[in-house]
Write a protein that holds these residues in place. Structure first.
Motif, mmCIF file in Angstrom:
data_model
loop_
_atom_site.group_PDB
_atom_site.id
_atom_site.type_symbol
_atom_site.label_atom_id
_atom_site.label_comp_id
_atom_site.label_asym_id
_atom_site.label_seq_id
_atom_site.Cartn_x
_atom_site.Cartn_y
_atom_site.Cartn_z
ATOM 1 N N PRO A 1 2.362 2.499 12.745
ATOM 2 C CA PRO A 1 1.009 2.241 13.254
ATOM 3 C C PRO A 1 0.166 1.438 12.273
ATOM 4 O O PRO A 1 -0.797 0.780 12.670
ATOM 5 N N LYS A 2 0.554 1.458 10.990
ATOM 6 C CA LYS A 2 -0.225 0.752 9.975
ATOM 7 C C LYS A 2 -0.042 -0.762 10.078
ATOM 8 O O LYS A 2 -1.014 -1.522 10.106
ATOM 9 N N SER B 1 11.726 5.528 0.462
ATOM 10 C CA SER B 1 11.037 4.254 0.637
ATOM 11 C C SER B 1 11.631 3.385 1.733
ATOM 12 O O SER B 1 11.145 2.266 1.947
ATOM 13 N N ALA B 2 12.656 3.846 2.421
ATOM 14 C CA ALA B 2 13.275 3.021 3.458
ATOM 15 C C ALA B 2 13.936 3.901 4.503
ATOM 16 O O ALA B 2 14.337 5.043 4.225
ATOM 17 N N ALA B 3 14.060 3.348 5.694
ATOM 18 C CA ALA B 3 14.845 3.963 6.758
ATOM 19 C C ALA B 3 16.074 3.089 6.970
ATOM 20 O O ALA B 3 15.971 1.993 7.529
ATOM 21 N N HIS C 1 6.784 -6.963 -1.864
ATOM 22 C CA HIS C 1 6.562 -5.532 -1.654
ATOM 23 C C HIS C 1 5.771 -4.890 -2.788
ATOM 24 O O HIS C 1 5.701 -3.664 -2.897
ATOM 25 N N GLY C 2 5.201 -5.727 -3.636
ATOM 26 C CA GLY C 2 4.389 -5.205 -4.723
ATOM 27 C C GLY C 2 5.144 -4.935 -5.995
ATOM 28 O O GLY C 2 4.569 -4.409 -6.966
ATOM 29 N N ASP D 1 0.853 -1.186 0.000
ATOM 30 C CA ASP D 1 0.000 0.000 0.000
ATOM 31 C C ASP D 1 0.890 1.238 0.000
ATOM 32 O O ASP D 1 0.940 2.004 0.957
ATOM 33 N N GLY D 2 1.654 1.408 -1.087
ATOM 34 C CA GLY D 2 2.587 2.526 -1.176
ATOM 35 C C GLY D 2 3.964 2.129 -0.674
ATOM 36 O O GLY D 2 4.131 1.120 0.009
ATOM 37 N N GLN D 3 4.963 2.945 -1.019
ATOM 38 C CA GLN D 3 6.346 2.617 -0.686
ATOM 39 C C GLN D 3 6.946 3.487 0.407
ATOM 40 O O GLN D 3 7.952 3.112 1.007
ATOM 41 N N SER D 4 6.371 4.615 0.699
ATOM 42 C CA SER D 4 7.004 5.602 1.565
ATOM 43 C C SER D 4 7.087 5.142 3.022
ATOM 44 O O SER D 4 6.211 4.419 3.511
ATOM 45 N N VAL D 5 8.170 5.584 3.717
ATOM 46 C CA VAL D 5 8.269 5.378 5.166
ATOM 47 C C VAL D 5 7.948 6.669 5.916
ATOM 48 O O VAL D 5 8.173 6.759 7.123
#
Length: 395
Positions: free
Chosen positions: A297-298, A345-347, A331-332, A195-199
């Motif tokens: 939280p997701k 997209s990552a930390a 990851h889609g 559901d999207g790539q962003s962190v």
């Protein structure tokens, strides 16, 4: 190669998560640089060129090759540890840099088959670094250490831990080198939800009071800057999403932990102190103060990190090029080149000592580490990641 962590699966509430970004196949790491690999001999950035280094009456010349830019040598040089072959030892007892007590601790605390030591010798002069260096890396998984905790609105489970221990020793007499090892691992706790790539919706806590000031080329200036009142204040009392106050070019900063946080084990010890009964692994496995917390939280997943390093580099995957990389199917992504991860997209959370520390008296005064290793000394670094899952329904 490079002690690469290709996948890290988490089972939570009937869902399988792979919390590490990366290519679909292990061979993809050969071209998708610095994704979950060990980096070294020296992590992060060192000014390119020749440096004279001295420790314990030993002096040598270090020539750092430029690769990121004409003035920067990144992650150990042109062919760093990420592209070097590390051999898994046939058993823990084959280790030369872990004591008998430490091997006993590893065997007792980690399930059978859940721990391995990888080894290689970095030859004198490799990528311009002096001294013949034996390196051993422990990668281990531990079982959950605590029963579920329950409050009125949630239930929380500890799902286990990942422990990485880096050891190194010079095999030459009267030698000195620079050593600063870490895992360049990138996390996305929501990626498997596809559901999207962003962190940017992840929350991040870094218990740091200063960042390291960087020059225009991203090399260290050697000066420290307080985080208070800046977008670098990722503190508990102001827990916020990564996307809040997100800088225009993303994050690529080194954060220093406060001096009053005492490391549980030393980073550099005398080789004579590594006796059969010595155990620096056990403190790393016991309760530690969390230095960094990444949570979503997701997905309900949370990672807590402890380490004996004085700081952490936080990088938000700013330079990712989707058209030149691949993204895992879980990851889609299609798994094919050209369908990679987007910037942000990552930390990446890389625990190590300050950049080119031996060049900067202020950082040495702050951390007590010049990141140099002399003959007769043992390099000892660890990072532990505890994985948690929170059910908001309290089930």
């Amino acid at each position: 190669m490079g002690v690469t962590l290709h996948r890290l699966y988490i089972q939570a509430d009937g869902k399988t998560h792979d919390i590490l970004i990366g290519p679909e196949t292990p061979s993809g790491h050969l071209v998708q640089k610095y994704t979950n690999t060990l980096i070294g001999r020296y992590a992060n950035r060192v000014p390119a060129g020749t440096h004279t280094i001295s420790r314990a009456s030993n002096t040598a010349s270090l020539t750092a090759a430029s690769n990121e830019s004409p003035t920067v040598s990144l992650h150990g040089g042109i062919t760093g540890f990420d592209l070097q072959m590390f051999e898994p030892l046939p058993d823990l007892f084959s280790s030369k840099l872990f004591s008998q007590s430490e091997i006993n601790t590893i065997s007792a605390r980690m399930p059978s088959g859940a721990a391995c030591v990888f080894s290689r010798i970095s030859e004198d002069g490799e990528e311009g670094y002096p001294g013949r260096l034996l390196v051993e890396v422990l990668v281990g998984l531990t079982q959950p250490s605590a029963p579920p905790t329950t409050s009125e609105d949630k239930k929380e489970w500890n799902l286990g831990s990942v422990l990485l221990v880096y050891r190194a020793k010079l095999l030459d007499d009267s030698a000195v080198t620079a050593v600063n090892l870490t895992q360049h691992w990138g996390f996305n706790l929501d990626a498997s939800l596809q559901d999207g790539q962003s962190v940017k919706d992840h929350t991040l806590v870094i218990k740091a009071d200063h960042t390291l000031e960087l020059g225009p080329d991203a090399n260290s200036s050697g000066l420290l800057a307080p985080v208070t009142g800046t977008h670098h204040a990722h503190v508990e009392k102001e827990t916020r999403k990564i996307g809040e106050k997100f800088p225009e070019n993303g994050y690529d900063e080194f954060y220093l932990f406060p001096r009053n946080i005492a490391p549980p084990t030393p980073v550099r010890i005398s080789t004579g102190d590594l006796q059969p009964k010595t155990d620096f692994v056990l403190p790393a496995l016991e309760d530690q103060q969390s230095l960094v917390e990444l949570a979503s939280p997701k997905s309900g997943l949370r990672l807590n990190f402890s380490s004996n390093q004085s700081g952490v580099q936080f990088y938000s995957n700013n330079f990712s090029q989707p058209d030149k990389t691949a993204r895992k199917k879980i990851h889609g992504g299609s798994g094919e080149k050209g369908d990679g991860y987007e910037p942000g997209s990552a930390a990446f959370l890389e625990f190590h000592e300050p950049l080119a520390a031996w060049l900067h008296p202020e950082t040495i005064g702050r951390t007590g580490s010049d990141t140099l290793l002399a003959s007769g000394e043992l390099y000892n670094s660890f990072v532990r990641m505890d994985v948690w899952y929170t059910s908001p329904e309290g089930l």
